[in-house]
Structure formats: structure tokens, C-alpha cells
Scaffold this active site. Structure first.
Site, PDB file in Angstrom:
ATOM      1  N   ALA A  87       4.141  16.271  -6.730  1.00 41.12           N
ATOM      2  CA  ALA A  87       3.676  17.499  -6.081  1.00 41.12           C
ATOM      3  C   ALA A  87       4.263  18.749  -6.736  1.00 41.12           C
ATOM      4  CB  ALA A  87       4.019  17.445  -4.602  1.00 41.12           C
ATOM      5  N   HIS A  88       3.856  19.901  -6.244  1.00 44.05           N
ATOM      6  CA  HIS A  88       4.256  21.191  -6.797  1.00 44.05           C
ATOM      7  C   HIS A  88       5.776  21.352  -6.827  1.00 44.05           C
ATOM      8  CE1 HIS A  88       3.684  21.584  -2.444  1.00 44.05           C
ATOM      9  NE2 HIS A  88       4.679  22.419  -2.473  1.00 44.05           N
TER      10      HIS A  88
END
Lengths: 344, 344, 344
Positions: free
Chosen positions: B246-247
Site C-alpha cells: 500500500a501507499h
């Protein structure tokens, strides 16, 4: 459910008689009604053909609106008045086989050109290189389609919607301001297996996948089309990457779903529910309004409105945490336990 | 973080004053500083605009370097000297809306040709049929790109890198000798949802995804770009199929990640850590150097260097195994237990 | 296993001597045998080169058919008569490096045209726009390939098979009446990491992926090719979306696999087994004929024929349910427990 002619062609078999003939079923009843769709036994609408299998006590739930229903000989008395019985040894398989022959999904492989001449694409829409658009598809103003994405025949896409590269959509209705990230798969056949004489057989899927306005669907996520109903994701629901929304699911508004969610067939998730990462939900379960599922929860029963559940099998989160703590304490190993803070 | 002009265009709003005007915020402070990027409140750099929401005690962590920060009226006194306060009822939403308008991601859908004329492709690189390459992208010597893969505007790819078919990359910097298998999605927006007046709103993502030299990323895996920072996978880290990074995640070197890993936002995984299949890691967790997570572990807290953890919620593996064995023994069912070998 | 020339080219190194020379190994034995393939130490066939690492007691399992085997100096005495020893400090890495140089996978990136002139496509097959077909590939009658799908060099596809859009296949043999949904990845390299002097190194994969007749593979699912053997999915097995079938797996007939299954390397799943959603199976495990795994089960050992297991680590389902119920009862919290029905 009437077949949506944007996605499916009905080839010939448009009367109950034709279905009986095509399937070799014995027809008890009027037998000349028009067939315009297919349905589940309990929810079939006027013009629908369906099938019934199972215990006789279920016969009472057969829809009185159905045009015809495949049943075994022993169940023919339980078919409601006005519904034609199509008697067959294997009602389900006979129905599947006939339905698959009578209702054909339109396929993008039939066209030679990348953008079909009958597609209605707004002049203010932007399509990246390699985008393929099927016959009768529509794409609204200011919508942006990423490179090499495939928009199947008849798919309707609203305005200001953004679709990433390498995605594919079929049998789908997409609202305005929707975001669909790269590699998402919308409207594929759901997963259903029935035992047949030669082994496992796929169940056919004749429904659609619907994403309402402001929905966001993460990269490589999948929303399957329904079997006889639609799969629907409600307004402003937001799904992360790697989410699986199976056939016939109904997600409400503002539902938030973290990555790797596995939402099985015919699940209902009501407005404002929040699903943590890697949540699994068994088929036909309802998750209540505003309910929350902790990361990795595996739920096999309905979740009441507003409650938070966790664990596998899922239980109220406080109960789960109490069990985790109690087990840790009682299973001993004092030294290790002392190293563990209590909030775990 | 300054906006990377290879991936994003700043449209107009290049002063604090313009951000105040555009968002309707009340500007307290100098108000004329140049804006060159966006950041998180605590790590914003010179030229960045950020936002602050939450308890007043967090005000002390606001970066003194920020050009401006969206805050509510009640928090304006806590804004550091030299940082302009942009006062708004809903600091986060005002910031998101203004940032989304002021900073536009370049999109492949803007181009008509498959290979943009401004792309710099080494003559010794090989591109399969159907490959799309965006404006300003660069592809190094002996790099091979599979058919129908999409390389977004500005993406930089090193030498001897191999990318499979049907993959897509955007907002990404890819090193040398990297392997990216078919269908991988790199640089898509991360998942973040904020409540807005009309319901759930997506958080925008202005960072990049960086894969360093010798990284391998499995088929259909996803590495999202960062929100205000970059997502980084360090040298020689190897990820299997279906991995989600994820980010803002930071993976070190030689990290090994088996299939279905779910690595949530802003997770740090240090050098040489090994993640078994289907490991889930909650956001902001740090997995220590050389730590190991057993298959299916779900961890919600930092893992010390060199330790092996398992279970959900994750705990040291010996503790987990002791609990499993103790529960099996005490829950009874002697006959069944006897059938089970002890190593389970 | 002899290299399949439809998928791989052997470049030069076709004698044991050439392998010794290329890798810098010291050659003990005849040294002039023909090399036509690569294999695992225990199953290598005539013409194969393999490697051996590990405890000396394993030397007895080295195949007497192998042409040559990389071993360390200390193990040279254990190499069977008739098998040439290639002595190297790092047998595995030397073998991997030499094999990767000597055996090159054919790549679609080498071709300029979408449909290679040497591909054999039946006139009754339908290919959607953007489909790419590699050299020597074959596509049977009435097979339908969705738009932007990539069929790699040499891939063989039978009759009446249906492949969705944006899928990719390489090193694959696909039967008749197979369904492969959108975004599926077939024949990608499996996941294997070996420690090298500079850090993690990928293991090469020289096998194939085989889907027999009537197999269905869900959207965005992955079936990796084998390392030295094939990955095989047997007739009428049905897999949902997001399934991972790793290298060398052998699935029998009529195996049913729900979404998010993680089937690790070299797993055997026998006929008629049923895997619920999100089942994980550790490598080299065998799941018996007709065995069932409950949703979310994580199994680390062989499952006997016909048994149903659940939980993580997996155990017979009754035992698992007894433990769940016992823990719930004993961890207290009476009020909550009372609210919970007993079937949970």
C-alpha cells in the site's frame, strides 16, 4: 429477470414450449407462455423460466409469477397454479443447459474494429491508446478510459468516470464519478459449480454488475455479474485493491472495504458498513448498517447493525479479544507472556 | 514533498494565496509563499501545503518548514511561526479538494499514439505488440516489455529489466534488473477514505512508487504510489503473486514476501525480513530486520528484529504454537486428539 | 525434463562439457553427454542437468538417469555412477546461472506483428481486437479469445475454449472447453528465492502450465509454470477468481476451489477435493481424494481422503469447532456468550 438485450441475445427459445422441446422436458401446464428471461425459483418474474431442486418443503416458495419451472416428477404437484412445470430428471442441469443455449452473452471477440461503430462515445470523453469498445456501449462526457482497457458490448458508463489501464468491463452499468483502477474485472461470470453426469459443471450467469455514482474500485479487484439478479455496489462505496464481490451481492452506500475482502455470493452489506483487510463473508450473509468487521475476520452469520466483529469464525470483537487474552494467559509460558503488552 | 513534474502538473495554484482563494480558507500569516508541493503535517518540506486535524496535542508535531497548513479556527494558535495558517471548517476536505484541483496527474488517455514521440526508448530495448508508452517515459537498454503493457507518462525504467504482458505502471521509477510479472499494477492511487458532507471521499495520492534494482514483483501484484511520500521496495526484495504493497510503505533490501501478502499503508519492513503466505500487516507497523512472519499471520504491532511471529493477532511463534497445542489438549475430544500427530 | 522447444530455446550449451565450461565447474565423469533439459536432482531424466545441495544423506536420492549434477566437492563421492559431477562451491547458484543462460524462454516482445505469421489459428476461432498471438502458437476451432489478451509463443489452445479479455498465457497447454476469465495469468514464473552472494536471487522456471479439458479458471487468477516439472490442473476442475496455483502443483479432476485459494509450490490436490474460500496450503502438501477444506483453513500437512478440515493450523473440522466452542465457553463473558447462538 428479463434478459438485458444490451448484454445478451435470446436465440429462438422465446416460449415455454420451445424450452420444453429444447431440453427434452415434459411440459405440464399451458406451455405456450412467452419466455423473456430466467430467474431463481423464489424470485422469478413474469416471463421467467426457473428450476427447483431440493426438499419438497421448499416448493411453497416458488414464485407464482414464473412462466415455467423445471422440476422433478415427484415435485410437479407442488408447482403453483399458472406456472408451467417442465418435468426433468435433473431440473438444474436441464435448465442450465437450455438457458446457456437460449441466452447468449454478446462477446467482444465478434468485432474486428477496436471501437465499434455503434458505440456512443461522448466527444468530451478521452480514450487511451489500445482501448476496445464493444457494440452498443456508451461512454459519458469527461469520462477517461486508460490504455488497453476493454469495454464490452452494451456497457454503459456515466460522466466524469475514470477507468485505469488494462481493466475490463462487461455486462455492466457504471455511474457518474466512478473510479475503477487498473486491472479491475467487472461483470465476469460468478463462480458456481453443479455436479453433472460427467463431473463439475459451471452455473451460467445472466445478470449484470452495477456500480453506482462515486463508487471507487481498487486495482485488480473483481465484481462478478449476478446469476439471475444483479450485483450492485451502492453510491460512494469505496473498495480497495484485490477485493472480490461475488455474484448477486448487494452493497449499500458508503460501504468501505479494505484490500483482499472476499464477499461471497448473495451477500448483503448495508450502508456505512466497514470491512477491514482480508475480511471473508460467507454466502447469503447480511452485514448490518454501520457494522464493522475487524481485519481478517471470517464471518458465517448475519452481523447486527452497528456491531463490530472479529476473528474466524467471526464473533463480537470484545468476545474475540477476551478469548485471545484468556488463551494467552492460560496456555502459560509466563516469560513470553510477560514480554507481551496487555493490549494485544 | 515537491511534486514530481514527470507525473503531475501543477495548474496555477503556486502560491499560498492562491490556495487560500481557491479553497475559501481564511489566510493567517504571510500568505504569499511559493507552493511547490504537498505533504503530511509532520513531514512537510519547504514549499509544501498540508492539513492538520485531530487533538490539539498533535499541533506540536507540525513541520516548521511547511509553507501553509489547513487548520480549524480553534487550532490556529498552535501553528508554528513562519507557517501560514489556512483556516477552514473542514481542513482535510478543503485540502483534498484544493490539492486535487491544483495538482493533476498526467494521464495516458490524453495521447493518441501508442508510443509517445517524447518517450526515450533505448534502441536495444524490446517492446511487445500493443505496448503503450506515455509522454516523457524512459526505457533502458536491453529492457523487455511484454505485449499490451502500459507504461504511463514520465515512468522511468532502467536497464535489463523485464516486464510481463498486460501490466501497467504509472508514477513509477523502476531500477535495473527488475522483474515485473504479468498483470502487476504499479503506482495506482492508494486507498484512503475520509468522511465528507455527502459521504465517503477518496484521499488523493501525490507520491510515487519506486522499485529498486533486482526487485521481483509477482503476477497481478499491486504497489500503490504514496500519498505525500513515495512507496519504496528496496534492492533485491522479492515478492510473489497477489501481493499488495500500500501507499507509503518502505520495504528494505532482500525482503522476501510470499503470495497474498497484505502490507497496509505506511508499513516499514526492514532488510531481510521474510513474510510467509497471506501475511497481513496493519498500517504504520514496523517489521524488524530479519524478522519472520509465519504464513497467515496477522500483525498489528511492531515486530522486533530477528523474531518469528505467527497467528492472528500475531504473537511470537512459540507462544502461538503453545496456545494452539494447549487449546487442542484442553478442549478434549480425546479420540480425535489421539489421531493427530503432535507436531501440529 | 526435456526442454519444450515450443517455449524455450537451448542456446549452445548442449553437452555436459559446455555446462562445465560455462559455469566454471570442475567436471568429474564422462563429461561429454548430450544435455537436453534440466531437472530436480531426484527426478532428473536422461539428458538432464540438475543440482544437489543439502545433507549428505540426500545423495542417495539423486536420479541415476541424470546427465550431470552440480554438487560441492564434499559430495562428489555420493554422485551415482554414470552421472557426471559438476563440482562447484555453490551448486545451486551455479546451476541457476548456467541454466538461465543456456535455456532462454521465447518472448512475445521479440515480435513486431500482433498475430505472428507462424501462429496456427483455426478459421472458426474468434479473436477480439488487440489480441496478440506469438510464434508457433495454435488456437483451435470455435475458441474465442477476448480483446487485448496475449497468447505467448508456442501456447497450444484446444477447441471451444473461451478466454476473457486482458488475460495472458505463456508456456501453456490449454485443453478443449476450457474457460479462462479476464485477467488470468497462466504460465508465469513461479516464486522461488535462493540466497546468493549479493542477496536474494530468483529461481528460474523451465516447466509448463497445463489446463486440461473443461477446466474453469476465475478472473485475475494465476497458474504458474513449473520449475522443472509441469503445473497441471486436471479435467473439469473449477477455480474461482483470485486463485493462486504455484509451480509444480498437481490438481486432479473435478477439484473445486473457491476464491483466494493459495496453493503453494508442489502441492497435490486429488480428484474431487473441495477448497473453501481463502484456503491456504503449504508447499508439498497432499490433499486427499474428496477431502474438503473449510473456508479460511490454513493447512500445513497432508489431508487424508474424504476428511474435512478447518482452522489455522488446519485440523479436522469437528476438532476445530470443538476448540472454538470450548474456548468461547471457558473464556467467560457470560452475557456475551448468551447472546451468541450455539451453532457458532
Amino acid at each position: 429477470m428479463a434478459i438485458d438485450p444490451r448484454f445478451f441475445d435470446q436465440v429462438g427459445a422465446d416460449t415455454v414450449e420451445a424450452w420444453a422441446k429444447g431440453s427434452g422436458a415434459k411440459c405440464v401446464g399451458e406451455g405456450t407462455g412467452a419466455v423473456t428471461g430466467v430467474g431463481a425459483a423464489s424470485t422469478a418474474l413474469a416471463g421467467d423460466v426457473a428450476f427447483f431442486e431440493g426438499a419438497a418443503k421448499g416448493l411453497g416458495s416458488i414464485s407464482v409469477k414464473a412462466a415455467a419451472i423445471f422440476v422433478s416428477e415427484e415435485h410437479v404437484e407442488g408447482v403453483p397454479d399458472g406456472v408451467t412445470a417442465l418435468i426433468h430428471d435433473q431440473p438444474r442441469l436441464a435448465f442450465f443447459a437450455m438457458a446457456s443455449r437460449a441466452i447468449r452473452r454478446k462477446t467482444i471477440a465478434d468485432q474486428a474494429e477496436r471501437i465499434h461503430t455503434t458505440a456512443a462515445i461522448h466527444p468530451d470523453a478521452k480514450l487511451g491508446p489500445g482501448v476496445v469498445v464493444g457494440a452498443g456501449a456508451a461512454i459519458g462526457a469527461e469520462t477517461v478510459i486508460g490504455a488497453n482497457t476493454v469495454i464490452g458490448p452494451g456497457v454503459q458508463i456515466g460522466m466524469r468516470t475514470e477507468i485505469g489501464p488494462n481493466a475490463s468491463l462487461q455486462c455492466a452499468l457504471i455511474g457518474n464519478d466512478v473510479k475503477i483502477l487498473a486491472g479491475a474485472r467487472i461483470g465476469e461470470a460468478g463462480f458456481g459449480v453443479a455436479p453433472g453426469p460427467e463431473g463439475a459443471e459451471d452455473s451460467p450467469h445472466f445478470g449484470r454488475a452495477i456500480l453506482q455514482d462515486h463508487v471507487t474500485l481498487g486495482a485488480n479487484s473483481c465484481v462478478d455479474r449476478g446469476a439471475f439478479d444483479d450485483t450492485v455496489i451502492g453510491e460512494r462505496s469505496k473498495l480497495d485493491n484485490f477485493c472480490q464481490v461475488a455474484h448477486n451481492c448487494q452493497l449499500g452506500r458508503n460501504v468501505v472495504v479494505a484490500a483482499f475482502a472476499g464477499i461471497s455470493g448473495s451477500v448483503t452489506v448495508r450502508d456505512g458498513a466497514m470491512l477491514g483487510g482480508r475480511v471473508g463473508i460467507a454466502d447469503h450473509v447480511t452485514v448490518g448498517t454501520g457494522a464493522q468487521l475487524a481485519a481478517s475476520a471470517g464471518v458465517f452469520r448475519d452481523i447486527p447493525d452497528g456491531e463490530t466483529w472479529g476473528g474466524t469464525p467471526g464473533r463480537p470483537i470484545r468476545q474475540w479479544m477476551r478469548e485471545v487474552a484468556w488463551l494467552q494467559k492460560n496456555a502459560g509460558g509466563k516469560k513470553k507472556a510477560a514480554r507481551e503488552p496487555k493490549e494485544g
